[in-house]
Enzyme design. Structure first.
Site, mmCIF file in Angstrom:
data_model
loop_
_atom_site.group_PDB
_atom_site.id
_atom_site.type_symbol
_atom_site.label_atom_id
_atom_site.label_comp_id
_atom_site.label_asym_id
_atom_site.label_seq_id
_atom_site.Cartn_x
_atom_site.Cartn_y
_atom_site.Cartn_z
ATOM 1 N NE ARG A 179 -3.393 -0.085 2.528
ATOM 2 C CZ ARG A 179 -4.343 -0.071 3.536
ATOM 3 N NH1 ARG A 179 -4.383 -0.891 4.475
ATOM 4 N NH2 ARG A 179 -5.234 1.140 3.832
ATOM 5 C CG HIS B 16 -9.473 4.769 11.000
ATOM 6 N ND1 HIS B 16 -10.218 4.649 9.958
ATOM 7 C CD2 HIS B 16 -10.124 4.568 12.031
ATOM 8 C CE1 HIS B 16 -11.476 4.577 10.336
ATOM 9 N NE2 HIS B 16 -11.427 4.436 11.826
HETATM 10 C C1 BV8 Z 1 -13.602 -0.129 17.552
HETATM 11 C C2 BV8 Z 1 -7.226 1.480 9.059
HETATM 12 C C3 BV8 Z 1 -13.972 -0.919 19.521
HETATM 13 C C4 BV8 Z 1 -6.288 0.005 8.696
HETATM 14 C C5 BV8 Z 1 -9.390 1.263 9.074
HETATM 15 C C6 BV8 Z 1 -17.032 -7.175 14.948
HETATM 16 C C7 BV8 Z 1 -15.813 -7.338 15.556
HETATM 17 C C8 BV8 Z 1 -14.805 -6.384 15.879
HETATM 18 C C9 BV8 Z 1 -15.144 -4.955 15.552
HETATM 19 C C10 BV8 Z 1 -16.597 -4.789 15.104
HETATM 20 C C11 BV8 Z 1 -17.402 -5.806 14.727
HETATM 21 N N1 BV8 Z 1 -18.529 -5.123 14.373
HETATM 22 C C12 BV8 Z 1 -18.184 -3.880 14.177
HETATM 23 C C13 BV8 Z 1 -17.150 -3.583 14.774
HETATM 24 C C14 BV8 Z 1 -16.492 -2.335 15.025
HETATM 25 C C15 BV8 Z 1 -15.665 -2.144 13.622
HETATM 26 C C16 BV8 Z 1 -16.419 -1.592 12.302
HETATM 27 O O1 BV8 Z 1 -16.953 -0.656 12.389
HETATM 28 N N2 BV8 Z 1 -16.470 -2.742 11.397
HETATM 29 C C17 BV8 Z 1 -17.341 -2.573 10.326
HETATM 30 C C18 BV8 Z 1 -16.515 -2.970 8.902
HETATM 31 C C19 BV8 Z 1 -18.670 -3.092 10.436
HETATM 32 N N3 BV8 Z 1 -15.013 -1.008 13.983
HETATM 33 C C20 BV8 Z 1 -13.583 -1.346 14.600
HETATM 34 O O2 BV8 Z 1 -13.088 -2.217 15.012
HETATM 35 C C21 BV8 Z 1 -13.145 -0.043 15.257
HETATM 36 N N4 BV8 Z 1 -12.455 0.085 16.541
HETATM 37 O O3 BV8 Z 1 -14.693 -0.224 17.249
HETATM 38 O O4 BV8 Z 1 -13.042 -0.311 18.708
HETATM 39 C C22 BV8 Z 1 -14.094 -2.356 19.338
HETATM 40 C C23 BV8 Z 1 -13.365 -3.174 19.723
HETATM 41 C C24 BV8 Z 1 -13.504 -4.662 19.816
HETATM 42 C C25 BV8 Z 1 -14.534 -5.233 19.340
HETATM 43 C C26 BV8 Z 1 -15.631 -4.177 19.135
HETATM 44 C C27 BV8 Z 1 -15.354 -2.976 19.053
HETATM 45 C C28 BV8 Z 1 -11.742 0.312 14.477
HETATM 46 C C29 BV8 Z 1 -12.044 0.472 13.037
HETATM 47 C C30 BV8 Z 1 -10.759 0.990 12.272
HETATM 48 C C31 BV8 Z 1 -10.327 0.062 11.238
HETATM 49 N N5 BV8 Z 1 -9.344 0.611 10.383
HETATM 50 N N6 BV8 Z 1 -8.414 1.548 8.536
HETATM 51 C C32 BV8 Z 1 -6.158 0.252 7.226
HETATM 52 O O5 BV8 Z 1 -6.395 1.135 6.339
HETATM 53 O O6 BV8 Z 1 -5.433 -0.801 6.690
HETATM 54 S S1 BV8 Z 1 -11.002 1.503 8.547
HETATM 55 C C33 BV8 Z 1 -10.922 1.627 6.854
HETATM 56 O O7 BV8 Z 1 -12.034 1.700 6.611
HETATM 57 C C34 BV8 Z 1 -10.304 2.856 6.332
HETATM 58 O O8 BV8 Z 1 -9.797 3.827 7.440
HETATM 59 C C35 BV8 Z 1 -11.563 3.421 5.674
HETATM 60 O O9 BV8 Z 1 -11.162 4.898 5.667
HETATM 61 C C36 BV8 Z 1 -12.491 3.112 6.559
HETATM 62 C C37 BV8 Z 1 -13.839 3.439 6.252
HETATM 63 O O10 BV8 Z 1 -14.193 3.096 4.832
HETATM 64 P P1 BV8 Z 1 -14.414 4.394 4.197
HETATM 65 O O11 BV8 Z 1 -13.290 5.403 4.212
HETATM 66 O O12 BV8 Z 1 -15.877 4.701 4.118
HETATM 67 O O13 BV8 Z 1 -14.094 3.844 2.575
HETATM 68 P P2 BV8 Z 1 -15.114 2.869 1.782
HETATM 69 O O14 BV8 Z 1 -14.385 2.375 0.923
HETATM 70 O O15 BV8 Z 1 -15.875 2.240 2.664
HETATM 71 O O16 BV8 Z 1 -15.903 3.987 0.971
HETATM 72 C C38 BV8 Z 1 -15.493 4.838 0.370
HETATM 73 C C39 BV8 Z 1 -16.752 5.941 -0.036
HETATM 74 O O17 BV8 Z 1 -16.333 6.900 -0.771
HETATM 75 C C40 BV8 Z 1 -17.659 5.356 -0.878
HETATM 76 O O18 BV8 Z 1 -19.032 5.720 -0.055
HETATM 77 C C41 BV8 Z 1 -17.676 5.981 -2.279
HETATM 78 O O19 BV8 Z 1 -19.368 5.865 -2.804
HETATM 79 C C42 BV8 Z 1 -17.267 7.284 -1.829
HETATM 80 N N7 BV8 Z 1 -16.319 7.622 -3.234
HETATM 81 C C43 BV8 Z 1 -15.579 7.028 -4.110
HETATM 82 N N8 BV8 Z 1 -15.002 7.838 -4.894
HETATM 83 C C44 BV8 Z 1 -15.454 9.172 -4.326
HETATM 84 C C45 BV8 Z 1 -16.082 8.995 -3.237
HETATM 85 N N9 BV8 Z 1 -16.605 9.862 -2.444
HETATM 86 C C46 BV8 Z 1 -16.167 11.405 -2.860
HETATM 87 N N10 BV8 Z 1 -15.430 11.590 -3.951
HETATM 88 C C47 BV8 Z 1 -15.080 10.414 -4.578
HETATM 89 N N11 BV8 Z 1 -14.034 10.694 -5.859
#
Ligand code: BV8
Length: 250
Positions: A68, A117
């Protein structure tokens, strides 16, 4: 593109909060996580961006982040990043919280950045007892083996200074974000699918507090039907126009 109400509210805002996601960097050529051909699809990032994956196969996870960094190294901020940096200069109080780890906001000139993050260009020791603070990646001369490189202090594996799934966010980053959201009277959420917690809660908290929340995203998200205004446009096209319309010198 934007309602008169949104422009007037932004112009009158004392304190602006901006939350960005991978979509803001998409216009710089950085693959998003869930878009077509996104990082998520090609590398099962979710299965690699976890402490468990690192514990099971530190070399593979280290190589995933090296891959990356290689993609990111030549890429530059785009007009969306620069518009956010120029918005910061035009309002009295401004906070940018980004989910992105690519450092492009800082390169574009944004100052008050909360990296929710972490930052792919930093590494830290993976041992929870090691006192070693995060350091810029280039400082750690990456030997060909062993991968990952080892901490000079305790011999533990170095890891990217990012927040993995299942890991808590840095409490200071969270509390700074909460304070700024409480102060905000205008909230822009741009380029995020609003799926990842706790970042995805932030626009909802502002909305529930009666703050004008403007979403910019070419695709609809969970937020689109809830927030005050949702503009389906790319950030690189929309953000410069937003700043121009709200702050154009008369
Ligand atoms: C936490 C760093 C407390 C690493 C990232 C089950 C088990 C364990 C955890 C969980 C669980 N269920 C839920 C959770 C919580 C989990 C979570 O939310 N999971 C999701 C997937 C359901 N969260 C966590 O674990 C967080 N910690 O909650 O701690 C805890 C602890 C233990 C257990 C429970 C809770 C930590 C989350 C951080 C993860 N790390 N990144 C790496 O990058 O390798 S997250 C990663 O996703 C990136 O940072 C990214 O930015 C982020 C979010 O995604 P988006 O930025 O939204 O990107 P995406 O591709 O999804 O969307 C892009 C958007 O852009 C689209 O809408 C598209 O339409 C739009 N777009 C496209 N082109 C354009 C545009 N917009 C504008 N202009 C354009 N040109």
């Amino acid at each position: 593109m934007f309602s008169r109400e949104a422009i007037a509210a932004l112009k009158a805002a004392r304190s602006v909060f901006v939350l960005t996601g991978a979509g803001v960097s998409a216009d710089s050529g950085v693959p998003t996580f869930r878009g077509t051909g996104g990082l998520w699809r090609n590398y099962q990032a979710t299965s690699l961006a976890t402490p468990k994956a690192f514990a099971n196969n530190p070399k593979l996870v280290w190589e995933f982040y090296s891959y990356r960094r290689k993609i990111l190294a030549p890429l530059k901020p785009n007009p969306g990043h620069f518009a956010i940096a120029s918005l910061e200069e035009r309002v009295s109080s401004f906070t940018l919280a980004t989910q992105n780890i690519d450092n492009l906001h800082r390169i574009a000139g944004s100052q008050n950045i909360i990296e929710l993050h972490g930052n792919i260009w930093e590494v830290r020791c993976s041992s929870s007892t090691c006192k070693n603070a995060a350091e810029p990646w280039e400082n750690c001369q990456v030997p060909l083996s062993p991968l990952p490189p080892l901490c000079g202090d305790c011999g533990g594996h170095l890891r990217p200074n990012v927040v993995w799934f299942g890991e808590m966010l840095n409490p200071a980053a969270l509390s700074a974000s909460m304070r700024a959201i409480q102060e905000a009277d205008f909230f822009i959420v741009v380029g995020t699918s609003a799926l990842v917690q706790p970042a995805s809660r932030m626009p909802l908290m502002a909305h529930e507090a009666g703050v004008f929340v403007l979403e910019i995203n070419p695709e609809p998200t969970e937020l689109s039907k809830i927030v005050k205004e949702s503009v389906q446009e790319t950030s690189g096209a929309a953000l410069p126009l937003l700043v121009e319309e709200a702050f154009a010198v008369q």
